[in-house]
Structures are given as C-alpha cells and as structure tokens.
Design a protein around this motif. Structure first.
Motif, short mmCIF file in Angstrom:
data_model
loop_
_atom_site.label_atom_id
_atom_site.label_comp_id
_atom_site.label_asym_id
_atom_site.label_seq_id
_atom_site.Cartn_x
_atom_site.Cartn_y
_atom_site.Cartn_z
N LYS A 18 -3.75 9.55 -8.14
CA LYS A 18 -5.44 9.07 -7.43
C LYS A 18 -6.24 7.83 -7.23
CE LYS A 18 -9.66 11.17 -9.23
NZ LYS A 18 -10.29 11.88 -9.94
N LEU A 19 -5.84 6.60 -8.11
CA LEU A 19 -5.69 5.81 -7.72
C LEU A 19 -5.03 4.96 -6.84
CD1 LEU A 19 -5.80 3.95 -12.07
CD2 LEU A 19 -7.67 4.44 -10.61
N SER A 20 -4.15 5.76 -6.65
CA SER A 20 -3.35 4.59 -5.39
C SER A 20 -3.98 5.59 -3.94
CB SER A 20 -2.24 5.43 -5.18
OG SER A 20 -1.32 4.59 -4.07
N GLN A 21 -4.43 6.74 -4.51
CA GLN A 21 -5.13 7.41 -2.77
C GLN A 21 -6.76 6.83 -3.32
OE1 GLN A 21 -5.38 11.71 -3.75
NE2 GLN A 21 -3.47 11.48 -3.67
N GLU A 22 -7.04 6.68 -4.16
CA GLU A 22 -8.43 5.40 -3.44
C GLU A 22 -8.27 4.27 -3.31
OE1 GLU A 22 -10.83 5.51 -7.53
OE2 GLU A 22 -11.11 8.38 -7.46
N ARG A 23 -7.19 3.45 -4.29
CA ARG A 23 -7.23 2.63 -2.85
C ARG A 23 -6.94 2.10 -1.42
NH1 ARG A 23 -2.74 -0.53 -2.54
NH2 ARG A 23 -1.35 0.57 -3.09
N GLU A 24 -6.29 3.11 -1.33
CA GLU A 24 -5.72 3.53 0.49
C GLU A 24 -6.63 3.37 0.14
OE1 GLU A 24 -2.80 6.69 0.85
OE2 GLU A 24 -0.75 5.04 -0.02
N LEU A 25 -7.77 4.39 0.49
CA LEU A 25 -9.12 4.41 1.35
C LEU A 25 -10.01 3.64 0.85
CD1 LEU A 25 -10.66 7.04 2.56
CD2 LEU A 25 -12.11 7.17 -0.36
N MET A 26 -9.83 2.79 -0.14
CA MET A 26 -10.44 1.02 0.57
C MET A 26 -10.45 0.83 0.76
SD MET A 26 -12.39 1.18 -3.74
CE MET A 26 -12.55 -0.65 -3.54
N GLU A 27 -9.00 0.46 1.33
CA GLU A 27 -8.31 0.06 2.32
C GLU A 27 -8.58 -0.16 3.37
OE1 GLU A 27 -4.17 -0.73 1.07
OE2 GLU A 27 -4.07 -1.75 -0.20
N LEU A 28 -8.79 1.51 3.58
CA LEU A 28 -9.26 2.19 4.71
C LEU A 28 -10.47 1.76 4.70
CD1 LEU A 28 -7.14 5.27 5.26
CD2 LEU A 28 -6.70 3.37 6.33
N GLN A 29 -11.11 2.20 3.63
CA GLN A 29 -12.85 1.40 4.67
C GLN A 29 -12.64 -0.08 4.95
OE1 GLN A 29 -14.53 3.11 1.50
NE2 GLN A 29 -14.60 4.59 2.04
N ALA A 30 -12.21 -1.33 3.84
CA ALA A 30 -12.30 -2.43 4.17
C ALA A 30 -12.00 -2.99 5.86
CB ALA A 30 -11.42 -3.02 3.08
N LYS A 31 -10.48 -2.38 6.27
CA LYS A 31 -10.21 -2.41 7.84
C LYS A 31 -11.83 -2.02 8.51
CE LYS A 31 -6.53 -1.72 10.26
NZ LYS A 31 -4.85 -0.83 10.77
N SER A 32 -12.04 -0.74 8.05
CA SER A 32 -12.98 -0.23 8.98
C SER A 32 -14.07 -1.43 8.66
CB SER A 32 -13.09 1.34 8.72
OG SER A 32 -12.61 1.96 8.60
N ALA A 33 -14.22 -1.43 8.08
CA ALA A 33 -15.74 -2.62 8.25
C ALA A 33 -15.59 -3.81 8.67
CB ALA A 33 -16.10 -2.91 6.59
N GLY A 34 -13.57 -4.37 8.69
CA GLY A 34 -14.09 -5.41 8.92
C GLY A 34 -14.05 -5.74 11.20
N GLN A 35 -12.98 -4.27 11.27
CA GLN A 35 -13.64 -3.60 12.26
C GLN A 35 -15.37 -3.90 13.24
OE1 GLN A 35 -10.74 -0.79 12.86
NE2 GLN A 35 -9.07 -1.51 12.92
N VAL A 36 -15.78 -2.79 12.20
CA VAL A 36 -17.21 -3.51 13.21
C VAL A 36 -17.73 -4.51 12.84
CG1 VAL A 36 -19.15 -1.83 12.47
CG2 VAL A 36 -17.15 -0.58 11.66
N ASN A 37 -17.49 -4.42 12.03
CA ASN A 37 -18.09 -6.30 12.19
C ASN A 37 -17.10 -7.15 12.69
OD1 ASN A 37 -19.23 -6.40 9.31
ND2 ASN A 37 -17.55 -6.85 8.24
N VAL A 38 -16.23 -7.15 13.66
CA VAL A 38 -15.79 -7.69 14.64
C VAL A 38 -16.51 -7.78 15.86
CG1 VAL A 38 -13.61 -8.43 15.90
CG2 VAL A 38 -13.38 -8.49 13.54
#
Length: 228
Positions: A18-38
């Motif tokens: 579950k933690l691994s899934q959450e971490r992957e989800l957070m990484e995806l969200q962080a990546k998406s947020a970076g793309q949004v910022n760019v």
C-alpha cells in the motif's frame, strides 16, 4: 511459524504494498505538478512575449496614426494655401481684365480723338489753302489792275486800295499772330490755333506751354507741323 506470525507478515506485506502504491501515486502527482509548473511557466513566458509584441504593435500603430495625422494636417494647410492663392490670382486676373478693358477704352478714345483731330487739321489746312489761293488771286488781280490802269486806264469793280486791303487781310490770316512777320507753320491740336515754329519752340523752351491766343495749356505732342 504460528498463525500469529503469519498474520503479522501478511499484514506487513499488505502495508508495504500500500505504501509502495501511495509512493508511486505521489511520484506521479509530483511529476504531473512539475509538468503543470513547466506549462504554467511556458504559458507565462508566451503571454509576456505576446504582451510585448502587442505593445510594440500598438506603439507602431500609434506612430503610423501620428504620421498620417501630420500628413493630413499638412495637406489641409497646403489646400488652404492653394485656395487662398487661387482666390488672389482670380482677384489679380479680375483687376488685369478691368485694366485691360480700361486701357482698350482709353485707346479707342485716343484713336477717336486722333481721328477727329486729323479731320479738323485737314479742314484747317483746306481753309488755309483756300485763303492762300485767294491771297494769290487777289495779288495777281491787283497786279493786273495796276497794269491795266497804267496802260489803258481800265475799269474794275474794286479799287486798288480795296484790293490791297483784302490782300493785306488775307496775308495777316497767314501770318503768325505772335511775331506778325513769319508764316504760320505749326498748329496746337488742343485749341487749333496756329503759329510759326519759332514762336512755338520759344514757348516750349521757356516752359510756358500755353497757347498765346486762348491760354490753354498744351504738350509737345499736341504740336504738329503744317505746310501752306
């Protein structure tokens, strides 16, 4: 291994997944947020460029409008100047036409006056010629009568004194009224009085340009020669 341990292991494995899934989800969200910022930064940069270009275009349009307004104002001033100049030229042309009409009328008047003066001069010359012929005829008649009177004592309707008086009167008509001994050779056209050239030249030389007979002023162009 007992059931409790197995349960604990399964629970830890589940939590780890579950933690691994959450971490992957957070990484995806962080990546998406970076793309949004760019994307946001790119959009901001694009907006800034568009704004700069719009400002530059507005400034260029304003400069073009100012230049056009100045050109229009210059054309308006030139048009007003041209209209004023045209009105002035029309006024000058009207004055010239009036002057030309006046000059033509004056010229016609001078031509008519000159023609009249020439006609009067012709009549005067004819009268003088008649008087001269009469004087010559009278002189011849006197000579003839004297000849007849001396040779044959002939008879005439006029006495010798009457004929001499007539000749004297006719000669007086041909003599200058100023000096009384030179023949008339000039005429003053303004008043049609006649004098000898010498007396007229003396008047002009002394700046006393008045007719000796009537006192009317005259100019050198008003004096013409006559031949008897």
């Amino acid at each position: 291994m007992n059931a409790k341990s197995l349960s604990t292991i399964l629970h830890l494995k589940s939590v780890t997944e579950k933690l691994s899934q959450e971490r992957e989800l957070m990484e995806l969200q962080a990546k998406s947020a970076g793309q949004v910022n760019v994307a946001a930064r790119l959009a901001a940069n694009a907006k800034e460029r568009v704004s700069d270009e719009a400002i530059a275009q507005r400034i260029a349009f304003e400069e073009q409008i100012t230049a056009l307004e100045q050109a229009c104002e210059k054309l308006r001033l030139d048009n007003e100047k041209a209209v004023g100049s045209l009105a002035q030229k029309k006024a000058e042309m009207s004055d010239l036409e009036k002057d030309a009409a006046s000059a033509k009328a004056r010229c016609d008047e001078l031509v008519a006056g000159s023609t009249k003066q020439q006609e009067e001069k012709r009549k005067i010359l004819e009268s003088l010629a008649v008087a001269q012929r009469e004087a010559g005829d009278s002189a011849k008649q006197i000579v003839k009568m004297r000849s007849k009177s001396g040779s044959a004592g002939g008879h005439s309707d006029f006495t010798t004194e009457q004929l001499e008086t007539q000749v004297s009167v006719l000669k007086h008509r041909l003599s200058c009224p100023v000096c009384n001994h030179r023949d008339k050779s000039c005429i003053v056209l303004r008043c049609r009085h006649m004098f000898c050239k010498h007396c007229i030249d003396e008047l002009i030389k002394n700046r006393n340009r008045k007719c000796p007979s009537c006192g009317q002023r005259f100019d050198t162009k008003d004096v013409e020669d006559i031949w008897l």
